[in-house]
Design a protein around this motif. Structure first.
Motif, PDB file in Angstrom:
ATOM      1  N   HIS A  30      -8.585  14.948   4.309  1.00 55.63           N
ATOM      2  CA  HIS A  30      -7.688  13.796   4.292  1.00 55.63           C
ATOM      3  C   HIS A  30      -6.925  13.700   5.617  1.00 55.63           C
ATOM      4  CE1 HIS A  30      -8.279  12.697   0.076  1.00 55.63           C
ATOM      5  NE2 HIS A  30      -8.281  13.994  -0.196  1.00 55.63           N
ATOM      6  N   GLY A  31      -6.795  12.486   6.106  1.00 51.94           N
ATOM      7  CA  GLY A  31      -6.124  12.250   7.372  1.00 51.94           C
ATOM      8  C   GLY A  31      -7.071  12.027   8.527  1.00 51.94           C
ATOM      9  N   ASN A  32      -8.349  12.309   8.297  1.00 51.35           N
ATOM     10  CA  ASN A  32      -9.347  12.142   9.354  1.00 51.35           C
ATOM     11  C   ASN A  32     -10.225  10.908   9.159  1.00 51.35           C
ATOM     12  OD1 ASN A  32      -8.677  14.431  10.904  1.00 51.35           O
ATOM     13  ND2 ASN A  32      -9.841  15.776   9.528  1.00 51.35           N
ATOM     14  N   GLU A  33      -9.831  10.032   8.256  1.00 50.41           N
ATOM     15  CA  GLU A  33     -10.662   8.867   7.954  1.00 50.41           C
ATOM     16  C   GLU A  33     -10.896   7.981   9.182  1.00 50.41           C
ATOM     17  OE1 GLU A  33      -8.367   9.709   4.077  1.00 50.41           O
ATOM     18  OE2 GLU A  33      -8.111   9.972   6.240  1.00 50.41           O
ATOM     19  N   ASP A  34      -9.937   7.957  10.107  1.00 47.29           N
ATOM     20  CA  ASP A  34     -10.063   7.079  11.284  1.00 47.29           C
ATOM     21  C   ASP A  34     -10.866   7.713  12.406  1.00 47.29           C
ATOM     22  OD1 ASP A  34      -8.175   9.036  11.870  1.00 47.29           O
ATOM     23  OD2 ASP A  34      -6.925   7.700  13.083  1.00 47.29           O
ATOM     24  N   ARG A  35     -11.492   8.862  12.139  1.00 47.66           N
ATOM     25  CA  ARG A  35     -12.194   9.577  13.210  1.00 47.66           C
ATOM     26  C   ARG A  35     -13.695   9.721  12.945  1.00 47.66           C
ATOM     27  NH1 ARG A  35      -8.687  14.932  14.242  1.00 47.66           N
ATOM     28  NH2 ARG A  35     -10.085  15.098  16.028  1.00 47.66           N
ATOM     29  N   VAL A  36     -14.232   8.909  12.025  1.00 50.26           N
ATOM     30  CA  VAL A  36     -15.654   9.064  11.694  1.00 50.26           C
ATOM     31  C   VAL A  36     -16.486   7.823  12.004  1.00 50.26           C
ATOM     32  CG1 VAL A  36     -15.147  10.773   9.915  1.00 50.26           C
ATOM     33  CG2 VAL A  36     -15.341   8.372   9.279  1.00 50.26           C
ATOM     34  N   ASP A  37     -15.859   6.795  12.591  1.00 52.45           N
ATOM     35  CA  ASP A  37     -16.616   5.572  12.874  1.00 52.45           C
ATOM     36  C   ASP A  37     -17.820   5.842  13.774  1.00 52.45           C
ATOM     37  OD1 ASP A  37     -14.785   4.249  11.359  1.00 52.45           O
ATOM     38  OD2 ASP A  37     -13.754   3.265  13.026  1.00 52.45           O
ATOM     39  N   TRP A  38     -17.611   6.657  14.813  1.00 53.52           N
ATOM     40  CA  TRP A  38     -18.696   6.923  15.752  1.00 53.52           C
ATOM     41  C   TRP A  38     -19.824   7.706  15.077  1.00 53.52           C
ATOM     42  CZ3 TRP A  38     -20.629   5.020  19.931  1.00 53.52           C
ATOM     43  CH2 TRP A  38     -21.525   5.751  20.710  1.00 53.52           C
ATOM     44  N   ALA A  39     -19.466   8.655  14.236  1.00 54.58           N
ATOM     45  CA  ALA A  39     -20.497   9.409  13.511  1.00 54.58           C
ATOM     46  C   ALA A  39     -21.320   8.483  12.622  1.00 54.58           C
ATOM     47  CB  ALA A  39     -19.851  10.519  12.682  1.00 54.58           C
ATOM     48  N   MET A  40     -20.665   7.557  11.951  1.00 51.78           N
ATOM     49  CA  MET A  40     -21.382   6.635  11.076  1.00 51.78           C
ATOM     50  C   MET A  40     -22.287   5.716  11.894  1.00 51.78           C
ATOM     51  SD  MET A  40     -21.815   5.868   7.854  1.00 51.78           S
ATOM     52  CE  MET A  40     -20.377   6.236   6.822  1.00 51.78           C
ATOM     53  N   GLU A  41     -21.778   5.201  13.007  1.00 57.79           N
ATOM     54  CA  GLU A  41     -22.612   4.347  13.857  1.00 57.79           C
ATOM     55  C   GLU A  41     -23.800   5.121  14.409  1.00 57.79           C
ATOM     56  OE1 GLU A  41     -22.391   1.033  14.272  1.00 57.79           O
ATOM     57  OE2 GLU A  41     -20.874   1.264  12.693  1.00 57.79           O
ATOM     58  N   SER A  42     -23.576   6.382  14.752  1.00 65.00           N
ATOM     59  CA  SER A  42     -24.664   7.217  15.277  1.00 65.00           C
ATOM     60  C   SER A  42     -25.724   7.455  14.214  1.00 65.00           C
ATOM     61  CB  SER A  42     -24.097   8.552  15.776  1.00 65.00           C
ATOM     62  OG  SER A  42     -23.182   8.357  16.835  1.00 65.00           O
ATOM     63  N   LEU A  43     -25.287   7.677  12.974  1.00 61.46           N
ATOM     64  CA  LEU A  43     -26.241   7.881  11.878  1.00 61.46           C
ATOM     65  C   LEU A  43     -27.116   6.652  11.685  1.00 61.46           C
ATOM     66  CD1 LEU A  43     -27.416   9.375   9.453  1.00 61.46           C
ATOM     67  CD2 LEU A  43     -25.447   8.577   8.110  1.00 61.46           C
ATOM     68  N   THR A  59      -8.528  11.942  21.212  1.00 57.35           N
ATOM     69  CA  THR A  59      -8.774  13.339  20.857  1.00 57.35           C
ATOM     70  C   THR A  59     -10.159  13.840  21.266  1.00 57.35           C
ATOM     71  OG1 THR A  59      -9.578  12.736  18.647  1.00 57.35           O
ATOM     72  CG2 THR A  59      -7.218  13.208  18.870  1.00 57.35           C
ATOM     73  N   ALA A  60     -11.093  12.964  21.584  1.00 56.28           N
ATOM     74  CA  ALA A  60     -12.462  13.367  21.902  1.00 56.28           C
ATOM     75  C   ALA A  60     -12.861  12.870  23.287  1.00 56.28           C
ATOM     76  CB  ALA A  60     -13.432  12.823  20.856  1.00 56.28           C
ATOM     77  N   THR A  61     -13.567  13.717  24.018  1.00 55.21           N
ATOM     78  CA  THR A  61     -14.045  13.351  25.349  1.00 55.21           C
ATOM     79  C   THR A  61     -15.384  12.624  25.259  1.00 55.21           C
ATOM     80  OG1 THR A  61     -15.256  15.426  25.623  1.00 55.21           O
ATOM     81  CG2 THR A  61     -12.935  15.404  26.316  1.00 55.21           C
ATOM     82  N   ASP A  62     -15.817  12.098  26.405  1.00 53.19           N
ATOM     83  CA  ASP A  62     -17.151  11.484  26.458  1.00 53.19           C
ATOM     84  C   ASP A  62     -18.221  12.481  26.026  1.00 53.19           C
ATOM     85  OD1 ASP A  62     -16.027   9.156  27.403  1.00 53.19           O
ATOM     86  OD2 ASP A  62     -16.464   9.592  29.512  1.00 53.19           O
ATOM     87  N   ALA A  63     -18.069  13.745  26.438  1.00 56.43           N
ATOM     88  CA  ALA A  63     -19.038  14.768  26.050  1.00 56.43           C
ATOM     89  C   ALA A  63     -19.025  14.975  24.538  1.00 56.43           C
ATOM     90  CB  ALA A  63     -18.735  16.083  26.768  1.00 56.43           C
ATOM     91  N   ASP A  64     -17.845  14.893  23.925  1.00 52.70           N
ATOM     92  CA  ASP A  64     -17.766  15.013  22.470  1.00 52.70           C
ATOM     93  C   ASP A  64     -18.504  13.866  21.790  1.00 52.70           C
ATOM     94  OD1 ASP A  64     -16.182  17.323  22.546  1.00 52.70           O
ATOM     95  OD2 ASP A  64     -14.340  16.149  22.705  1.00 52.70           O
ATOM     96  N   TYR A  65     -18.298  12.650  22.280  1.00 53.26           N
ATOM     97  CA  TYR A  65     -18.987  11.496  21.697  1.00 53.26           C
ATOM     98  C   TYR A  65     -20.505  11.650  21.822  1.00 53.26           C
ATOM     99  CZ  TYR A  65     -14.925   8.505  20.755  1.00 53.26           C
ATOM    100  OH  TYR A  65     -13.781   7.961  20.228  1.00 53.26           O
ATOM    101  N   ALA A  66     -20.959  12.080  22.993  1.00 53.18           N
ATOM    102  CA  ALA A  66     -22.399  12.276  23.185  1.00 53.18           C
ATOM    103  C   ALA A  66     -22.922  13.388  22.278  1.00 53.18           C
ATOM    104  CB  ALA A  66     -22.687  12.608  24.650  1.00 53.18           C
ATOM    105  N   GLY A  67     -22.129  14.449  22.133  1.00 52.08           N
ATOM    106  CA  GLY A  67     -22.529  15.551  21.267  1.00 52.08           C
ATOM    107  C   GLY A  67     -22.647  15.126  19.819  1.00 52.08           C
ATOM    108  N   ILE A  68     -21.689  14.342  19.348  1.00 57.21           N
ATOM    109  CA  ILE A  68     -21.735  13.837  17.974  1.00 57.21           C
ATOM    110  C   ILE A  68     -22.970  12.969  17.775  1.00 57.21           C
ATOM    111  CG2 ILE A  68     -20.595  12.239  16.363  1.00 57.21           C
ATOM    112  CD1 ILE A  68     -17.910  13.333  17.532  1.00 57.21           C
TER     113      ILE A  68
END
Length: 866
Positions: free
Chosen positions: A220-233, A285-294
């Motif tokens: 809980h509290g991380n709901e706003d941090r998964v958009d990129w993961a969902m788009e990547s999926l 909270t996440a760098t470009d490398a984090d986004y690419a890694g996800i």
């Protein structure tokens, strides 16, 4: 407790299982310290030998066992701390076993454990045996029905593989969920998650019009941090349909992110469990490398649905069958989502940093290992990254159309089966009619081939001759090597920089010559373009030719490689000068070649940034017979200062031009702008100009994204200035409640080149931000120091080695998998001077001599010592 040397498992000893399983019924009654597990399985004999049934089991309390409804007594079976054996069995029978386990006390994070109160499983490679007694091997496949009973308040979410059949209340404070996975799977793909988790949902419509429900579960509290993961999926699902014709096969796909995880993620059928590092992201909270890694890891685990789940590996020696192939697929996906040349360069940098040293050291093993003590130690760069390069070479040799035909045939033949690397190669050969018999040596021979190139031009005959000679050095257990079959991509450029010829050579002999006719003038040759083969290339390029290729090669990888080769050659000369006490010499031609690259407006910005990055200290070390970490560091710092001095005005102008107040975007173009801007800033920081320090400090405080903030903090972490301490204190104050961001704070301090870094790392061990029980914390602090800070890790007094060894031994009692993975830096002892060799060997001996050492750590330390 004395250390028990683990048994060696050999590929040549593989035998089919004596019994197979038709279906598995699991019931979990979840309690934090005393979870009860009932496993009912239907077995049938796989041969006529009347062999006993041997089930694997670790850290289990056996409560009951019955065979076809008859309770077994102690005389009906034998049980020890590794297995349960039942003799005299019928050809077909039902076995019911009830065990008790302690999830809360499971610090190994293998089997069923708790992470921040959430029940979670990790069964690859051999975690299922820590849940119940079972034939815990990948060639035993069955369908699973899973019933989960838990407290409604603490575990409102109950998940397992497949489809949800039932969800009901059973008592006032209890509820039950029943899951069914219709696809046969090995036990390592079993998954269960139960806890109080938030849920973010979406849908994906497949190519045949089916709607798939997508869910990501997080704290809980991380709901706003998964958009990129969902788009990547969703992007991965679409890409796999388009590229390989592979459609998702269920109507539900779940992802769960947990804070305590030994790996990056796990591909359990329809219930992927992820380390939070590869799910959670937002710009501050996440760098470009984090986004690419996800993006890459989300895709990797999704792609496993077919290359790993629907078709799995027969035994763990075949691990690269699923991992090498799936890494290739996720690399191709990332290349299509981003810049293909930059992704290729990044992949090769990882290969050279992790896999080439592995191939050259005591832990060298083939892509398909021949033996192991602990399979957890073989989740290596060789299996994953070199395995991917083997698939890429197949793709190059066969071509895209034939490779796709081979993939289609592979799934047609083996869907629902556990198979081998040979089965995959056979599908490729049969679909393409191309012989890969010799090529398969890449699976069985360890080591990195060294290819020496010589060339000549005959003006009168207008012929260019290229001679390639390959050599594969002995590796542990393999002294005599055969020539490898590999594709070598080449190009010929005229002196105007125009491409005369481009070809892929099929190299298969120890030495062979290729002739190119009707070449009207002497060309410059470009070799191993796009890194078409994972080799060490020895080619007698002049620095003039390297500068020419930097400026003119049409293959971006080869262009970058020319810059790296030039820089490596120059830096190794500077290392020799330092060792002789001679002054460094500035190479004006190299700096001018970098300037031309920097100012070339036809190149992608992220590519320019990569070209401006000098070879790492680790890569330079691998080029030396005896590693001198101090000389390498001093030479590299000196060259950076020379570049910074000569290109200061260009760096400053480009830095200012690329600054932007636009909202953050993780797209490739925006990432490229930040990459080049921050590369320029890092060079500007080489001087002691107070104005440059003010630029860095301003970027740290004013950044609207984590990429820019971390770039500034990384620079400040190497500055003896008040601004460094202020920024580090400010960073922790801002982000102390965000575990993933705090990991960055730990790492940036562990990588510092400043004196006293070891003391800093030691002090951080007792900081509230650190926990040795959390793998992410361990990797961020201890792992980064040991792997990424050679200057201080290899301190000549041995203090870095002693600290590292203390932590390995501490970890071994908590989490042997993580402890074992920490040993590798000590295994490089042969590459150092006599004093450091003795210090490193002494620490390895101290590890081996420790009573009660785990088999995982024993294997790594004993092999490292040799």
């Amino acid at each position: 407790m004395k250390t028990e040397q683990p048994q060696i498992i050999r590929l040549e000893d593989y035998r089919e299982p004596a019994y197979l399983v038709e279906n598995v019924e699991l019931v979990f009654d979840l309690e934090s310290e005393s979870t009860r597990v009932v496993c009912a399985a239907t077995y049938y004999a796989n041969n006529t030998d009347n062999a006993p049934l041997v089930l694997d089991g670790e850290d289990l309390k056996l409560l009951h066992i019955s065979l076809d409804g008859r309770e077994l007594g102690e005389n009906d079976y034998s049980c020890d701390n590794k297995s349960l054996t039942i003799p005299d069995l019928p050809e077909r029978f039902e076995l019911v076993i009830e065990t008790e386990i302690d999830p809360k006390g499971n610090t190994q994070l293998s089997g069923l454990y708790q992470s921040n109160g959430t029940y979670c499983t990790q069964c690859e490679a051999q975690g299922f045996r820590r849940i119940t007694y079972f034939q815990d091997r990948p060639d035993v496949m069955a369908t699973y029905n899973v019933t989960i009973i838990a407290d409604k308040a603490s575990c409102p979410v109950l998940l397992s593989n497949g489809n949800l059949l039932e969800h009901n209340d059973v008592e006032d404070d209890q509820h039950i969920a029943v899951w069914h996975d219709p696809f046969p799977k090995p036990s390592y793909l079993f998954a269960l998650v139960a806890g109080d988790l938030a849920q973010v949902s979406d849908t994906f419509v497949t190519c045949t019009g089916r709607t798939v429900d997508l869910h990501i579960f997080i704290e809980h509290g991380n709901e706003d941090r998964v958009d990129w993961a969902m788009e990547s999926l969703k992007a991965a699902m679409k890409w796999d349909e388009d590229r390989f014709g592979l459609e998702y096969d269920l109507d539900l796909y779940n992802i769960v992110a947990v804070s305590d995880f030994n790996m990056g993620a796990m591909e359990n059928k329809s219930l992927n469990v992820f380390n939070t590092k590869y799910v959670l992201a937002k710009s501050d909270t996440a760098t470009d490398a984090d986004y690419a890694g996800i993006e890459g890891v989300i895709a990797h685990e999704y792609f496993h649905n077919w290359t790993g789940n629907r078709v799995t590996c027969r035994d763990w020696f075949q691990l690269s069958l699923k991992e090498g192939l799936t890494v290739f697929r996720d690399q191709e996906f990332s290349s299509d989502m981003r810049s293909r040349p930059c992704e290729r360069i990044s992949n090769v940098k990882v290969l050279r940093a992790a896999q080439f040293p592995e191939d050259a050291g005591p832990l060298a093993h083939p892509v398909r290992p021949e033996q192991y003590m602990a399979i957890d130690n073989f989740y290596t760069a060789t299996v994953y990254n070199k395995g991917s390069e083997v698939i890429r070479m197949m793709h190059t040799l066969l071509g895209e159309d034939n490779f796709r035909k081979g993939m289609d045939l592979y799934f047609e033949r083996h869907d629902g089966q556990a198979v081998t690397c040979d089965d995959f190669a056979a599908a490729m050969m049969d679909a393409s009619d191309i012989d890969l018999t010799q090529f398969k040596l890449w699976y069985s021979q360890a080591g990195t081939p060294e290819v020496t190139a010589h060339w000549s031009y005959d003006h009168e005959a207008q012929r260019f001759d290229l001679t390639l000679a390959q050599h594969l050095a002995p590796t542990p257990g393999q002294n005599d090597k055969q020539p490898m079959h590999m594709p070598i991509s080449v190009g010929l450029l005229d002196l105007e920089g125009m491409e005369i010829l481009s070809d892929v050579l099929s190299v298969s002999k120890a030495r062979e010559t290729f002739s190119f006719e009707n070449i009207e003038s002497e060309p410059v040759i470009s070799l191993n373009r796009d890194f078409s083969a994972p080799i060490k290339l020895k080619a007698a390029y002049s620095r003039v030719e390297l500068a020419f290729l930097m400026a003119n090669d049409s293959d971006d990888f080869a262009r970058w490689e020319a810059a790296q080769t030039y820089g490596t050659d120059l830096l190794l000369d500077m290392v020799k000068a330092y060792q002789k006490g001679q002054p460094f010499k500035k190479d004006e031609d190299f700096i001018q070649a970098l300037r031309q690259t920097l100012l070339n407006d036809q190149l992608d910005l992220d590519f320019i940034a990569l070209c401006l990055q000098l070879p790492t200290e680790g890569y330079l070390a691998e080029q030396m017979e005896t590693i001198d970490v101090v000389a390498i560091h001093q030479a590299r710092e000196a060259l950076r200062r020379y570049i910074a001095e000569d290109l200061q005005k260009d760096f400053l102008r480009i830095f200012r031009d690329l600054r932007s107040d636009k909202p953050y975007s993780p797209n490739a173009a925006s990432c490229g702008q930040r990459a080049l801007k921050n590369t320029c800033l890092s060079y500007l920081a080489e001087g002691d100009d107070p104005a440059c320090l003010a630029l860095i400090t301003a970027q740290y405080h004013n950044a609207n994204n984590m990429t820019d903030r971390m770039a500034a903090l990384s620079i400040l972490s190497n500055k003896e200035a008040d601004a460094r301490l202020e920024a580090l204190e400010d960073f922790y104050t801002r982000f102390k409640d965000d575990a993933l961001v705090v990991d960055k704070w730990l790492s940036v301090q562990a990588m510092s080149s400043l004196p006293g870094t070891l003391a800093t790392v030691q002090n951080l061990m007792s900081h509230e931000a650190f926990s040795i029980r959390n793998p992410n914390k361990v990797r961020s602090l201890i792992g980064v120091f040991a792997h990424a800070n050679p200057l201080h890790y290899h301190n000549e007094d041995g203090s870095g080695y002693a600290f590292h060894t203390d932590r390995i031994l501490e970890l071994d009692k908590i989490n042997p998998q993580i402890a074992a993975r920490m040993v590798a830096p000590l295994g490089k002892w042969r590459r150092f001077d006599k004093k450091r060799q003795d210090l490193m060997k002494a620490e390895l001996q101290r590890i081996i001599a420790t009573d009660g050492l785990s088999g995982d750590t024993f294997e790594m330390a004993s092999k490292s010592l040799g």
